[in-house]
Motif scaffolding. Structure first.
Motif, mmCIF file in Angstrom:
data_model
loop_
_atom_site.group_PDB
_atom_site.id
_atom_site.type_symbol
_atom_site.label_atom_id
_atom_site.label_comp_id
_atom_site.label_asym_id
_atom_site.label_seq_id
_atom_site.Cartn_x
_atom_site.Cartn_y
_atom_site.Cartn_z
ATOM 1 N N ASN A 134 0.824 -1.211 0.000
ATOM 2 C CA ASN A 134 0.000 0.000 0.000
ATOM 3 C C ASN A 134 0.858 1.261 0.000
ATOM 4 O OD1 ASN A 134 -2.373 -1.680 2.240
ATOM 5 N ND2 ASN A 134 -2.181 -1.815 0.017
ATOM 6 N N GLY A 135 1.937 1.212 -0.786
ATOM 7 C CA GLY A 135 2.853 2.347 -0.886
ATOM 8 C C GLY A 135 2.412 3.364 -1.930
ATOM 9 N N ASP A 193 -0.753 -4.411 3.837
ATOM 10 C CA ASP A 193 0.665 -4.038 3.771
ATOM 11 C C ASP A 193 1.301 -4.510 5.072
ATOM 12 O OD1 ASP A 193 2.365 -1.610 2.082
ATOM 13 O OD2 ASP A 193 3.156 -2.235 4.021
ATOM 14 N N ALA A 244 0.710 2.210 6.384
ATOM 15 C CA ALA A 244 0.575 2.385 4.929
ATOM 16 C C ALA A 244 -0.860 2.062 4.502
ATOM 17 C CB ALA A 244 1.581 1.507 4.186
ATOM 18 N N ASP A 250 5.372 12.763 3.098
ATOM 19 C CA ASP A 250 5.667 11.354 3.343
ATOM 20 C C ASP A 250 5.970 10.736 1.990
ATOM 21 O OD1 ASP A 250 5.614 8.615 3.554
ATOM 22 O OD2 ASP A 250 3.658 8.514 4.527
ATOM 23 N N ARG A 258 5.971 7.908 0.838
ATOM 24 C CA ARG A 258 5.068 6.856 0.362
ATOM 25 C C ARG A 258 3.715 7.428 -0.030
ATOM 26 N NH1 ARG A 258 5.344 1.545 4.049
ATOM 27 N NH2 ARG A 258 4.260 0.752 2.209
ATOM 28 N N ASP A 259 3.532 8.732 0.199
ATOM 29 C CA ASP A 259 2.196 9.307 -0.003
ATOM 30 C C ASP A 259 2.152 10.230 -1.210
ATOM 31 O OD1 ASP A 259 -0.451 9.723 0.421
ATOM 32 O OD2 ASP A 259 -0.202 11.102 2.109
#
Lengths: 350, 350
Positions: A146-147, A170, A175, B336, B338-339
């Motif tokens: 879930n990145g 994840d 995440a 972030d 990853r976001d």
């Protein structure tokens, strides 16, 4: 792409901010859908393209790649890095930018950020492929990993394949929480799961998009039931895979470009002569997609230069009605093209 | 090149205007000389470099190339086209830009125009090589081909090799007039000649830098006397040469990287096992340069990625004291990492 019609020394440049503006102008689901049409069009005329292998510079912590291709009229390339440890120091694992050029003159005609655009094109490609390979009536997708790429995958499958539920997992629960929060209110049922086996329960499509640079085993054979389509996105370089080998031998495998995928994809685990189908053949009707509702299909996705080329073409078209770009003073343009030094002289170089 | 010390989303960009400003700040002869020191430094540590072949996309009218290399710490690549017919429609034959990146993170740390910079690095390389290979007391250079590269060659040989006279010839007399005018008042004796044989009279060094994409015969054997150093710059792709084969067999031949030069250089006319010396070996003392005042030496120059890498490093160093650059919003930088999708959301993407 007539370089004569604009200033000769400048190249339209789409910054990160302007890429966000473009996606906002268009709407993310429409963007993903229209982009998938450009990608499909280029898969259809696949034999036209120069399939130069990407040029990779590997180092201890990652890789920097140049991915060029051309259809004989336009030329495109992407610069992209992959550095899994970057997130630990607050940087992106993947950043990218790209250039489209006019083959007749060699002049660049577009430069754009491609970090966001790559996430969009990867998701559009996944959903385009699934549109051809998923079982009839597929509505539920497991999304493992879930990145940074996950929301794009979810929305592409909603917009292009009609998925209405995503089941998230994840190894890092934060995440999953972030992905779920970002997807809230977008018309998808979002279910957070505590394990990969839980996430795949009842899923018609399984998307794996994890980032660890190891031979991981995100999916094992017992987790994959009849009729499932697997969209394996995360395994994309030598030594980095996500699926147990036994899944591969049960599935019909579809790839972008087999010489590249045999090195970088899940099928690096298989003998070099294991049969695979190149997806462009499905698009143009020379190979079969799914042949039964019981078949397991697998898209062993590694990303190919033509998809970036399609994305560059799409952005170029969008700019006609949405001029979200700046002029970049990239190309020297002396009045007399043979008088480069004279241009310096007139600028006062003593 | 610590990406931590500046804004994470921007890359310093040197436009054409700023490259001209940099050359003006430094002065063209000092720029050429300092650049040659960076080039020499990288030739000296040659075995460190990744020698990936350039990736060329050939078409009817020209070629587009990506030239990557890396020393393990930094990674650089150049985009460059070569389209001889471009001048007929008022465009440059060669345009280029380049990027330097941090290998540890994959993040670009410099983007720059390289049309002007390539002209400078080609001339710096030629003069650096000649400094090792020319006969003692060489002061006169014939310069055959008076196009966009010619003035740079003349000034590099003045600044780096102490040449005090250039003898110009071009099949187009207006090119010679322009070159002579541009070089006026710069401390060089400039002699316009009516033929190539006239230009080489009394010359200690012969530089050929013509642009026709044919197997031309700019120099024939009888034109080259004992002790001459030939700097052959124009023959740089398959089917494009400048020298008669008999000159090659009389000369000691020096190249940048033999696998590339055997395809692209003058020595494409010779058997694949004809002995050549890679210039880096002369710089680091493992091979001899000129061994007598009677020897004919030939630098069969085609341009190599390390020279562009050196040029990128030099520009990066110059920017510390001369910040002639803009910030390019090239890299997505979510709070972030990853976001990535959250960054779009916060920008208002619905």
């Amino acid at each position: 792409m007539n370089v004569q019609t604009r200033a000769r020394n400048t190249v339209p440049f789409v910054s990160v901010e302007n890429m966000m503006n473009l996606v906002r102008d268009i709407g993310v689901e429409r963007f993903l859908t229209e982009l998938s049409l450009f990608i499909a069009e280029d898969f259809r005329r696949w034999p036209l393209f120069d399939k130069t292998p990407r040029v990779a510079a590997h180092s201890r912590d990652g890789v920097i790649e140049l991915m060029p291709t051309s259809d004989g009229i336009a030329y495109g390339f992407k610069y992209v890095n992959g550095h899994p440890k970057n997130t630990k120091i607050g940087l992106q694992t993947v950043t990218a930018f790209g250039v489209l050029s006019d083959v007749a003159t060699g002049y660049p005609v577009l430069m754009t950020e491609m970090t966001i655009l790559t996430a969009l094109r990867t998701a559009s490609t996944s959903a385009l492929v699934a549109q051809y390979l998923k079982s009839t009536g597929a509505t539920v997708m497991a999304l493992i990993g879930n990145g940074a790429q996950s929301e794009f995958q979810a929305l592409a499958f909603k917009a292009i394949c009609g998925i209405d539920e995503v089941r998230l997992y994840d190894i890092d629960p934060s995440a999953t929480r972030r992905c779920a929060a970002n997807l809230a209110g977008r018309g998808l049922k979002v279910t957070a799961c505590n394990s990969a086996p839980e996430a795949v329960l009842g899923a018609d499509i399984i998307t794996t998009v994890t980032a660890d640079k190891t031979n991981a085993m995100i999916l094992t054979d017992n987790m994959v039931g009849e009729g499932v389509h697997i969209n394996a996105v995360g395994g994309d370089c030598p030594g980095k895979t996500e699926l147990h080998r036994d899944i591969l031998t049960r599935a019909r495998i579809f790839v972008e470009y087999s010489p590249q995928t045999r090195i970088e994809g899940e099928i690096q685990q298989l003998p070099a002569d294991h049969p695979v189908t190149e997806f462009w053949q499905v698009v143009n009707g020379t190979a079969k997609g799914r042949t039964s509702d019981k078949e397991i299909t697998l898209f062993d996705s590694v990303g190919f230069a033509t998809e970036d080329f399609s994305a560059l073409r799409y952005v170029q078209e969008l700019l006609q009605d949405h001029p979200r770009c700046e002029d970049l003073d990239l190309l020297a343009d002396p009045d007399d093209p043979r008088d480069l030094f004279g241009m310096l002289l007139r600028a006062g170089v003593a």
